[in-house]
Design a protein around this motif. Sequence first.
Motif, PDB file in Angstrom:
ATOM      1  N   PRO A 190       0.815  -1.211   0.000  1.00 16.88           N
ATOM      2  CA  PRO A 190       0.000   0.000   0.000  1.00 16.88           C
ATOM      3  C   PRO A 190       0.854   1.270   0.000  1.00 16.88           C
ATOM      4  CG  PRO A 190      -0.618  -1.518   1.774  1.00 16.88           C
ATOM      5  CD  PRO A 190       0.712  -1.934   1.265  1.00 16.88           C
ATOM      6  N   GLY A 191       0.308   2.290  -0.634  1.00 13.39           N
ATOM      7  CA  GLY A 191       0.872   3.627  -0.507  1.00 13.39           C
ATOM      8  C   GLY A 191       0.252   4.314   0.699  1.00 13.39           C
ATOM      9  N   ALA A 192      -0.090   5.579   0.561  1.00 10.61           N
ATOM     10  CA  ALA A 192      -0.636   6.350   1.681  1.00 10.61           C
ATOM     11  C   ALA A 192      -2.035   5.863   2.036  1.00 10.61           C
ATOM     12  CB  ALA A 192      -0.673   7.827   1.325  1.00 10.61           C
ATOM     13  N   VAL A 193      -2.169   5.354   3.265  1.00 10.76           N
ATOM     14  CA  VAL A 193      -3.457   4.864   3.761  1.00 10.76           C
ATOM     15  C   VAL A 193      -3.783   5.605   5.061  1.00 10.76           C
ATOM     16  CG1 VAL A 193      -4.812   2.858   4.428  1.00 10.76           C
ATOM     17  CG2 VAL A 193      -2.910   2.586   2.823  1.00 10.76           C
ATOM     18  N   SER A 194      -5.019   5.970   5.214  1.00 12.13           N
ATOM     19  CA  SER A 194      -5.454   6.658   6.423  1.00 12.13           C
ATOM     20  C   SER A 194      -5.691   5.641   7.531  1.00 12.13           C
ATOM     21  CB  SER A 194      -6.741   7.446   6.148  1.00 12.13           C
ATOM     22  OG  SER A 194      -7.178   8.113   7.311  1.00 12.13           O
ATOM     23  N   THR A 195      -4.647   5.394   8.344  1.00 10.30           N
ATOM     24  CA  THR A 195      -4.752   4.474   9.483  1.00 10.30           C
ATOM     25  C   THR A 195      -4.025   5.095  10.670  1.00 10.30           C
ATOM     26  OG1 THR A 195      -2.693   3.238   9.135  1.00 10.30           O
ATOM     27  CG2 THR A 195      -4.620   2.527   7.869  1.00 10.30           C
ATOM     28  N   GLU A 196      -4.025   4.376  11.797  1.00 13.50           N
ATOM     29  CA  GLU A 196      -3.376   4.871  12.993  1.00 13.50           C
ATOM     30  C   GLU A 196      -1.860   4.682  12.967  1.00 13.50           C
ATOM     31  OE1 GLU A 196      -3.805   1.074  16.009  1.00 13.50           O
ATOM     32  OE2 GLU A 196      -5.380   2.588  16.009  1.00 13.50           O
ATOM     33  N   LEU A 197      -1.296   4.160  11.884  1.00 15.71           N
ATOM     34  CA  LEU A 197       0.153   3.994  11.798  1.00 15.71           C
ATOM     35  C   LEU A 197       0.891   5.316  12.002  1.00 15.71           C
ATOM     36  CD1 LEU A 197       0.990   1.479   8.908  1.00 15.71           C
ATOM     37  CD2 LEU A 197       1.319   1.168  11.367  1.00 15.71           C
ATOM     38  N   LEU A 198       0.282   6.408  11.562  1.00 17.40           N
ATOM     39  CA  LEU A 198       0.935   7.710  11.725  1.00 17.40           C
ATOM     40  C   LEU A 198       1.140   8.051  13.199  1.00 17.40           C
ATOM     41  CD1 LEU A 198      -0.835   9.904   8.995  1.00 17.40           C
ATOM     42  CD2 LEU A 198       1.351   8.712   8.851  1.00 17.40           C
ATOM     43  N   GLU A 199       0.279   7.480  14.055  1.00 17.51           N
ATOM     44  CA  GLU A 199       0.408   7.752  15.484  1.00 17.51           C
ATOM     45  C   GLU A 199       1.642   7.093  16.085  1.00 17.51           C
ATOM     46  OE1 GLU A 199      -1.585   9.913  16.967  1.00 17.51           O
ATOM     47  OE2 GLU A 199      -2.529  10.161  14.991  1.00 17.51           O
ATOM     48  N   MET A 217      -3.078  14.616  -0.746  1.00 18.61           N
ATOM     49  CA  MET A 217      -3.731  13.672  -1.663  1.00 18.61           C
ATOM     50  C   MET A 217      -4.985  13.105  -1.013  1.00 18.61           C
ATOM     51  SD  MET A 217      -1.050  10.510  -1.100  1.00 18.61           S
ATOM     52  CE  MET A 217       0.376  11.616  -0.930  1.00 18.61           C
ATOM     53  N   GLN A 218      -5.775  12.426  -1.800  1.00 23.66           N
ATOM     54  CA  GLN A 218      -6.921  11.696  -1.256  1.00 23.66           C
ATOM     55  C   GLN A 218      -6.420  10.313  -0.872  1.00 23.66           C
ATOM     56  OE1 GLN A 218     -10.456  11.679  -3.654  1.00 23.66           O
ATOM     57  NE2 GLN A 218     -11.495  10.180  -2.353  1.00 23.66           N
ATOM     58  N   ALA A 219      -6.063  10.150   0.397  1.00 23.87           N
ATOM     59  CA  ALA A 219      -5.429   8.920   0.860  1.00 23.87           C
ATOM     60  C   ALA A 219      -6.373   7.729   0.723  1.00 23.87           C
ATOM     61  CB  ALA A 219      -4.996   9.068   2.311  1.00 23.87           C
ATOM     62  N   LEU A 220      -5.765   6.565   0.571  1.00 24.22           N
ATOM     63  CA  LEU A 220      -6.537   5.329   0.580  1.00 24.22           C
ATOM     64  C   LEU A 220      -7.167   5.112   1.949  1.00 24.22           C
ATOM     65  CD1 LEU A 220      -3.914   3.037  -1.178  1.00 24.22           C
ATOM     66  CD2 LEU A 220      -5.928   4.083  -2.242  1.00 24.22           C
ATOM     67  N   GLN A 221      -8.245   4.356   1.978  1.00 21.62           N
ATOM     68  CA  GLN A 221      -8.903   3.953   3.213  1.00 21.62           C
ATOM     69  C   GLN A 221      -8.649   2.454   3.441  1.00 21.62           C
ATOM     70  OE1 GLN A 221     -10.416   6.236   5.270  1.00 21.62           O
ATOM     71  NE2 GLN A 221      -9.535   7.644   3.752  1.00 21.62           N
ATOM     72  N   PRO A 222      -8.727   1.985   4.685  1.00 20.36           N
ATOM     73  CA  PRO A 222      -8.525   0.551   4.940  1.00 20.36           C
ATOM     74  C   PRO A 222      -9.380  -0.347   4.064  1.00 20.36           C
ATOM     75  CG  PRO A 222      -8.514   1.751   7.013  1.00 20.36           C
ATOM     76  CD  PRO A 222      -8.882   2.748   5.953  1.00 20.36           C
ATOM     77  N   ASP A 223     -10.609   0.050   3.783  1.00 18.53           N
ATOM     78  CA  ASP A 223     -11.481  -0.758   2.930  1.00 18.53           C
ATOM     79  C   ASP A 223     -10.906  -0.943   1.528  1.00 18.53           C
ATOM     80  OD1 ASP A 223     -13.348  -1.192   4.898  1.00 18.53           O
ATOM     81  OD2 ASP A 223     -14.709   0.389   4.242  1.00 18.53           O
ATOM     82  N   ASP A 224     -10.162   0.052   1.047  1.00 18.95           N
ATOM     83  CA  ASP A 224      -9.561  -0.062  -0.278  1.00 18.95           C
ATOM     84  C   ASP A 224      -8.560  -1.209  -0.323  1.00 18.95           C
ATOM     85  OD1 ASP A 224     -10.959   2.231  -1.213  1.00 18.95           O
ATOM     86  OD2 ASP A 224      -9.416   3.535  -0.358  1.00 18.95           O
ATOM     87  N   ILE A 225      -7.756  -1.320   0.727  1.00 20.29           N
ATOM     88  CA  ILE A 225      -6.768  -2.400   0.789  1.00 20.29           C
ATOM     89  C   ILE A 225      -7.463  -3.738   1.041  1.00 20.29           C
ATOM     90  CG2 ILE A 225      -4.615  -3.171   1.828  1.00 20.29           C
ATOM     91  CD1 ILE A 225      -4.505  -0.447   0.368  1.00 20.29           C
ATOM     92  N   PRO A 248      -2.845   5.888  -3.815  1.00 17.08           N
ATOM     93  CA  PRO A 248      -3.843   6.881  -4.230  1.00 17.08           C
ATOM     94  C   PRO A 248      -3.543   7.368  -5.646  1.00 17.08           C
ATOM     95  CG  PRO A 248      -3.046   7.357  -2.023  1.00 17.08           C
ATOM     96  CD  PRO A 248      -2.166   6.281  -2.567  1.00 17.08           C
ATOM     97  N   THR A 249      -4.568   7.681  -6.390  1.00 17.57           N
ATOM     98  CA  THR A 249      -4.374   8.149  -7.749  1.00 17.57           C
ATOM     99  C   THR A 249      -3.426   9.331  -7.820  1.00 17.57           C
ATOM    100  OG1 THR A 249      -6.591   7.393  -8.344  1.00 17.57           O
ATOM    101  CG2 THR A 249      -5.578   9.024  -9.805  1.00 17.57           C
ATOM    102  N   ASP A 250      -3.489  10.215  -6.818  1.00 16.94           N
ATOM    103  CA  ASP A 250      -2.662  11.423  -6.849  1.00 16.94           C
ATOM    104  C   ASP A 250      -1.392  11.304  -6.020  1.00 16.94           C
ATOM    105  OD1 ASP A 250      -4.139  11.360  -4.537  1.00 16.94           O
ATOM    106  OD2 ASP A 250      -4.907  13.406  -4.685  1.00 16.94           O
ATOM    107  N   GLN A 251      -0.990  10.088  -5.666  1.00 19.88           N
ATOM    108  CA  GLN A 251       0.305   9.905  -4.991  1.00 19.88           C
ATOM    109  C   GLN A 251       1.368   9.617  -6.048  1.00 19.88           C
ATOM    110  OE1 GLN A 251       0.567   6.810  -1.998  1.00 19.88           O
ATOM    111  NE2 GLN A 251       2.651   7.361  -1.448  1.00 19.88           N
ATOM    112  N   VAL A 252       2.277  10.562  -6.229  1.00 18.89           N
ATOM    113  CA  VAL A 252       3.308  10.404  -7.250  1.00 18.89           C
ATOM    114  C   VAL A 252       4.672  10.143  -6.649  1.00 18.89           C
ATOM    115  CG1 VAL A 252       2.097  11.774  -8.963  1.00 18.89           C
ATOM    116  CG2 VAL A 252       3.636  12.909  -7.373  1.00 18.89           C
ATOM    117  N   GLN A 253       4.787  10.254  -5.302  1.00 16.99           N
ATOM    118  CA  GLN A 253       6.008   9.931  -4.601  1.00 16.99           C
ATOM    119  C   GLN A 253       5.659   9.020  -3.435  1.00 16.99           C
ATOM    120  OE1 GLN A 253       7.833  13.609  -3.405  1.00 16.99           O
ATOM    121  NE2 GLN A 253       8.382  14.196  -5.480  1.00 16.99           N
ATOM    122  N   PRO A 254       6.636   8.210  -2.943  1.00 15.28           N
ATOM    123  CA  PRO A 254       6.351   7.317  -1.809  1.00 15.28           C
ATOM    124  C   PRO A 254       5.764   8.070  -0.631  1.00 15.28           C
ATOM    125  CG  PRO A 254       8.474   6.806  -2.754  1.00 15.28           C
ATOM    126  CD  PRO A 254       8.012   8.073  -3.422  1.00 15.28           C
TER     127      PRO A 254
END
Length: 254
Positions: A190-199, A217-225, A248-254
């Motif tokens: 996965p690329g950028a996903v909106s999860t608690e990992l950032l915490e 960007m419009q981050a991925l959601q857990p349901d997407d993965i 995410p479609t608009d993620q062009v860098q890691p």
Amino acid sequence: MTAEFGSELDGQVAIVTGASSGIGEATAKSLAARGASVVLAARREDELDELAAQIEDEDGETLVVPTDITDDEDIDTVVETTTDEYGRIDILVNNAGVMPLTHIADADRETLQRTIDVNLTGLITLTHAVIPTMLEQESGHVVNLSSVVGRFLQSNSTHYNAAKAGVKMFGDSLRLDVASEGIRVATIEPGAVSTELLEHIPDEEIKEGVEGHVGTMQALQPDDIARAITFVVTQPEHVDINEVLIRPTDQVQP
């Protein structure tokens, strides 16, 4: 639990680690919706119990086994409990992970070790414990969660990059050993996903930087993965999707 496209996983048993939140929680729900009996494995038992209740309210089948992926006894327990209850293991989703990003010079050894232990060593150890059952069955599916940064480098992430790259190499190597026995292996990146990992990021400046990047960007959601994982494990037996890089479609860098 009503499945969107049918019940392709009826009679199958799945272990999902890191099931108490995020991608693991979403994947457990998705697999249960397709008919699988899902073993919920994570450290936070209260969250697992809540998830189990949600799934069972929709007529899904679950088994809660509190598990610390870095504890060998816990690993043996989740495998033995699963086989005692169901007699088989068809799917293993190695999802548990931590992301304590920091500059290598500022990292303490405990952080370095835990990053490797949770993201890589625990994943390998649990897979090692599950494989004998799958070999006996002559079937099974191992799904490993890596990351876009296991393929593309990210700063302030040496230990995390290394762990996730190791997950990819482990999966590729595992397939060489078990494909002839009917066992499939997939790596999800996965690329950028909106999860608690950032915490998990201890450095506030780095955390703010990552949050700012994800916020562009419009981050991925857990349901997407979870949908991607479900797609992988519901393919016909002769189809082995080895790798999925999803951003995410608009993620062009890691």
